[in-house]
Write an enzyme that holds these catalytic residues in place. Structure first.
Site, mmCIF file in Angstrom:
data_model
loop_
_atom_site.group_PDB
_atom_site.id
_atom_site.type_symbol
_atom_site.label_atom_id
_atom_site.label_comp_id
_atom_site.label_asym_id
_atom_site.label_seq_id
_atom_site.Cartn_x
_atom_site.Cartn_y
_atom_site.Cartn_z
ATOM 1 N N ARG A 161 -1.081 25.180 10.008
ATOM 2 C CA ARG A 161 0.179 25.806 10.447
ATOM 3 C C ARG A 161 1.239 25.288 9.583
ATOM 4 O O ARG A 161 1.551 24.107 9.456
ATOM 5 C CB ARG A 161 0.418 25.442 11.839
ATOM 6 C CG ARG A 161 -0.735 26.331 12.762
ATOM 7 C CD ARG A 161 -0.492 25.463 14.258
ATOM 8 N NE ARG A 161 -0.758 23.989 14.096
ATOM 9 C CZ ARG A 161 -0.563 23.189 14.972
ATOM 10 N NH1 ARG A 161 0.110 23.716 16.298
ATOM 11 N NH2 ARG A 161 -0.651 21.671 14.646
ATOM 12 N N ASN A 217 -6.428 34.837 12.819
ATOM 13 C CA ASN A 217 -4.938 35.025 12.661
ATOM 14 C C ASN A 217 -4.628 36.599 13.097
ATOM 15 O O ASN A 217 -3.383 36.737 14.022
ATOM 16 C CB ASN A 217 -4.432 35.031 11.149
ATOM 17 C CG ASN A 217 -4.261 33.821 10.556
ATOM 18 O OD1 ASN A 217 -4.162 32.895 11.419
ATOM 19 N ND2 ASN A 217 -3.793 33.803 9.428
ATOM 20 N N ALA A 262 7.635 35.319 23.508
ATOM 21 C CA ALA A 262 8.469 36.652 22.864
ATOM 22 C C ALA A 262 9.447 36.330 22.227
ATOM 23 O O ALA A 262 10.015 35.197 22.159
ATOM 24 C CB ALA A 262 8.729 37.389 24.251
ATOM 25 N N CYS A 270 1.385 34.539 6.301
ATOM 26 C CA CYS A 270 -0.053 34.628 6.765
ATOM 27 C C CYS A 270 -0.158 36.023 7.971
ATOM 28 O O CYS A 270 -1.069 36.788 7.499
ATOM 29 C CB CYS A 270 -0.575 33.258 7.670
ATOM 30 S SG CYS A 270 -0.270 32.078 6.504
ATOM 31 N N LYS A 273 0.604 39.679 6.323
ATOM 32 C CA LYS A 273 -0.250 39.771 5.338
ATOM 33 C C LYS A 273 -1.837 39.885 5.863
ATOM 34 O O LYS A 273 -2.460 41.023 5.198
ATOM 35 C CB LYS A 273 -0.074 38.802 4.313
ATOM 36 C CG LYS A 273 -0.998 38.820 2.911
ATOM 37 C CD LYS A 273 -0.815 37.669 2.186
ATOM 38 C CE LYS A 273 -1.375 36.320 2.251
ATOM 39 N NZ LYS A 273 -2.756 36.473 1.837
ATOM 40 N N ARG A 337 9.291 33.883 4.057
ATOM 41 C CA ARG A 337 8.500 35.057 3.955
ATOM 42 C C ARG A 337 8.198 35.743 5.085
ATOM 43 O O ARG A 337 7.777 35.264 5.993
ATOM 44 C CB ARG A 337 7.142 34.508 3.148
ATOM 45 C CG ARG A 337 7.469 34.023 1.644
ATOM 46 C CD ARG A 337 6.070 33.537 1.193
ATOM 47 N NE ARG A 337 5.851 32.114 1.685
ATOM 48 C CZ ARG A 337 4.835 31.456 1.366
ATOM 49 N NH1 ARG A 337 3.983 32.013 0.539
ATOM 50 N NH2 ARG A 337 4.340 30.417 1.969
#
Ligand code: UGA
Length: 442
Positions: A161, A217, A262, A270, A273, A337
């Site tokens: 992570r 993921n 939330a 990650c 994608k 990102r």
């Protein structure tokens, strides 16, 4: 062992390389860009990651870690070669395997004259089937050798992570280690590297190892979208989502520590994608990935919830000053990102707001995205003191300190991550938040 990390200047590569060197292996950390390799040689990591700096300096000092641009020479000397290059998304969401293929070609060529057995290990996140259908044939073609006979192959997904990568690598107890092996002999070599780590090791085939990464993921991303969907409903029907979350976590089948916070949605290199890539793969094979698609849909819409809430509170954006706290996709990193902050800020700018932004680590990366469209400030107070509203986008711990807000002129806070306890604010504030149906006047 002697180990080469290809893609060693990237996020996964550098953390893996430093981690393995700290375990006593001799690591060749191969990068393409001379400038980055030189920076790493001087002990300066390219990315911000807690403890990476000191670990890098320590392994360099012990001469266990060799940053280099020489892929061929490194591969020729190594027992294990890890492929840690990027697998970015294409326009249609599928993954771009160009760098993986290029790397396999180069490793293959480097293996031509080599007599000793070595194991090529894919660590990059690749869609199931890639190691068998692309990496192995490329290695075999360019080395003129045979997998299983002259060299071994493994797939070893990474579960690091951002913000905890060094710790996750060294102490993977909570994540476990997955070794996908072409054959027993290949897996035995990788097992040797990991056998002393305090973690369960799952040995499986290459394809399952690749799929485990996507399943994990996607599962976590699905939880975040689930939390956001429930939180959005809570907001509409007058329920505080934080209470609902606490209530859910009391059920041991759900439990604490799940991905149920939330907010403005998931970002990073990650989750978005990987879920997109799995959707693309599922479509390619003719299945309908309904839950994966819903996970992305909920997530795509989530930043607009914060924009709408801000508009409800401050009115039209034109001429308003908005102080944005937090730009990184999550705390503990300088990574922007797919950060929800990008969509949130663009939403503010589109309708004429002036944005004053602060992040403890991500300002330099933010400059590359927003240029001179926003004002960057060097501390949180500066971003919010004269703003018409303060909008919290990333839950950096420092934003939980109520004293931070004491000099605010407007005293309006909109919390996109539920980081701040409004009960602790001094008198005169109005607090609004995602998943919180009321406002609190202090
Ligand atoms: C994720 C996985 O957690 C790692 O196990 C995996 O190795 C890594 O992807 C990867 O594939 O390389 P990371 O992207 O660093 O790690 O970040 P997470 O902590 O998983 O958070 C992802 C996003 O979800 C962040 O934007 C975060 O703010 C958001 N999130 C997370 C929520 O909105 N709510 C939550 O409850 C948890």
């Amino acid at each position: 062992m002697k180990i080469t990390i290809v893609g060693g200047t990237g996020y996964v590569g550098l953390n893996t390389a430093v981690g393995l060197a700290s375990k006593g292996h001799l690591v060749f950390c191969v990068g393409r860009t001379r400038e980055k390799v030189e920076r790493i040689s001087r002990g300066i990591p390219i990315i911000y990651e807690d403890r990476l700096d000191e670990m890098l300096k320590s392994v360099l000092k012990k001469e266990k870690f060799i940053p280099t641009t020489d892929l061929t020479g490194s591969v020729q000397k190594s027992d294990v070669i890890f492929i840690c290059v990027g697998t970015p998304s294409r326009q249609d969401g599928s993954i771009d395997l160009t760098q993986v293929e290029e790397t396999a070609k180069k490793i293959g060529k480097a293996l031509i004259g080599r007599k000793e057995y070595c194991v090529v290990t894919v660590k990059s996140t690749v869609i199931p089937g890639t190691t068998e259908k692309l990496v192995i044939p490329t290695l075999e073609r360019f080395s003129k050798k045979m997998a299983g006979k002259n060299f071994g192959v493994c797939m070893n997904p990474e579960f690091l992570r951002e913000g905890h990568a060094v710790k996750d690598f060294l102490f993977p107890k909570d994540q476990g280690i997955v070794v996908g092996e072409f054959d027993r002999k290949s897996g035995d070599v990788l097992y040797e590297i990991y056998k002393d780590f305090d973690a369960k090791i799952l040995r499986t085939d290459l394809r399952a190892a690749e799929m485990i990464k996507y399943a994990r993921n996607s599962y976590l991303a699905k939880d975040v979208s689930f939390a956001n969907e429930i939180s959005n409903i809570c907001q509409e029907i007058g329920v505080d989502y934080l209470d609902v979350k606490r209530g859910m976590e009391m059920d041991s089948r759900i439990g604490t520590g799940r991905f149920l916070s939330a907010g403005v949605g998931f970002g990073g290199s990650c989750f978005p994608k990987d879920v997109k890539a799995l959707v693309a793969k599922a479509k390619e094979i003719g299945t309908k990935p309904k839950m994966l698609k819903a996970t992305l849909e909920v997530n795509d819409a989530q930043p607009s919830k914060l924009i709408e809430l801000t508009k409800q509170v401050v009115g039209q954006f034109r001429g308003k000053k908005i102080g944005v706290l937090g730009l990184a996709f999550k705390p503990g990193t300088d990574d922007l990102r797919e950060a929800p902050a990008i969509k949130v800020i663009n939403g503010f700018l589109l309708e004429g707001a002036e944005v004053f932004a602060y992040d403890p680590k991500a300002l330099d990366n933010a400059r590359k995205i927003f240029g001179n469209k926003i004002v960057y400030v060097s501390n949180a107070e500066q971003a919010i003191t004269s703003a018409d509203a303060c909008v919290i986008v990333t839950e950096w711990p420092e934003f939980a300190d109520p004293r931070l807000y004491s000099k605010m002129r407007s005293k309006i806070i909109i919390d996109g991550r539920r980081v701040l306890d409004p009960e602790l604010l001094p008198a005169g504030f109005t607090y609004h938040a995602i998943g919180f149906p009321r406002s609190i006047e202090t």
